[in-house]
Design an enzyme around this catalytic site. Structure first.
Site, PDB file in Angstrom:
ATOM      1  N   TYR A  76      13.811  21.065  32.015  1.00 54.68           N
ATOM      2  CA  TYR A  76      12.360  21.023  32.145  1.00 54.68           C
ATOM      3  C   TYR A  76      11.878  22.320  32.769  1.00 54.68           C
ATOM      4  O   TYR A  76      12.619  23.018  33.464  1.00 54.68           O
ATOM      5  CB  TYR A  76      11.899  19.806  32.954  1.00 54.68           C
ATOM      6  CG  TYR A  76      12.456  19.741  34.354  1.00 54.68           C
ATOM      7  CD1 TYR A  76      11.728  20.252  35.433  1.00 54.68           C
ATOM      8  CD2 TYR A  76      13.706  19.187  34.604  1.00 54.68           C
ATOM      9  CE1 TYR A  76      12.235  20.205  36.718  1.00 54.68           C
ATOM     10  CE2 TYR A  76      14.224  19.138  35.878  1.00 54.68           C
ATOM     11  CZ  TYR A  76      13.490  19.648  36.933  1.00 54.68           C
ATOM     12  OH  TYR A  76      14.003  19.610  38.204  1.00 54.68           O
ATOM     13  N   SER A 114      16.498  22.852  36.487  1.00 51.98           N
ATOM     14  CA  SER A 114      15.264  23.198  35.790  1.00 51.98           C
ATOM     15  C   SER A 114      15.395  24.595  35.225  1.00 51.98           C
ATOM     16  O   SER A 114      16.444  25.219  35.313  1.00 51.98           O
ATOM     17  CB  SER A 114      14.066  23.160  36.747  1.00 51.98           C
ATOM     18  OG  SER A 114      14.285  24.076  37.806  1.00 51.98           O
TER      19      SER A 114
END
Length: 128
Positions: free
Chosen positions: A58, A25
């Site tokens: 993300y 991430s």
């Protein structure tokens, strides 16, 4: 018809952490997430200004007010501490929303990853 439009951009953020063994991430200071209209788990594209790498991951929340930009998991191999990156997200926007004045959220930050300005458009590029 819908168009794939720039929705959010954090411009010239400095990478503060690279955590190879953290779950993948990009942790982003919550102040920056909110200013750019990004939410946790939203897909983001990251463009490394220093080396030209471009990749997707993300967003997750980083400590508010910390200036954190942490590339985690395999993304940690795409940058070094201090590299400048552009973080962007896109959205499908229909023609009616565009005609009603839809605009992206562009956030410009300083050397400490603190907000120094906002815009809702990219200026026309010229030769001067």
């Amino acid at each position: 018809m819908q168009r794939h439009m720039l929705k959010s951009k954090i411009h010239r953020a400095a990478v503060t952490h690279c955590e190879l063994h953290y779950e993948g991430s990009c942790a982003i200071d919550e102040d920056l997430l909110e200013a750019a209209g990004l939410i946790e788990n939203e897909r983001i594209d990251i463009w490394n200004i220093n080396n030209g790498e471009r990749f997707s991951t993300y967003a997750i929340k980083g400590e508010r007010g910390s200036g954190m930009i942490s590339l985690n998991g395999s993304a940690a191999r795409r940058a070094q501490l201090g590299d400048l990156v552009i973080i962007a997200a896109f959205a499908m926007v229909d023609e009616a929303e565009l005609q009603a004045g839809w605009k992206p959220k562009l956030v410009f930050i300083d050397e400490g990853n603190k907000i120094k300005g906002h815009r809702d458009h990219v200026p026309t590029q010229s030769w001067t």
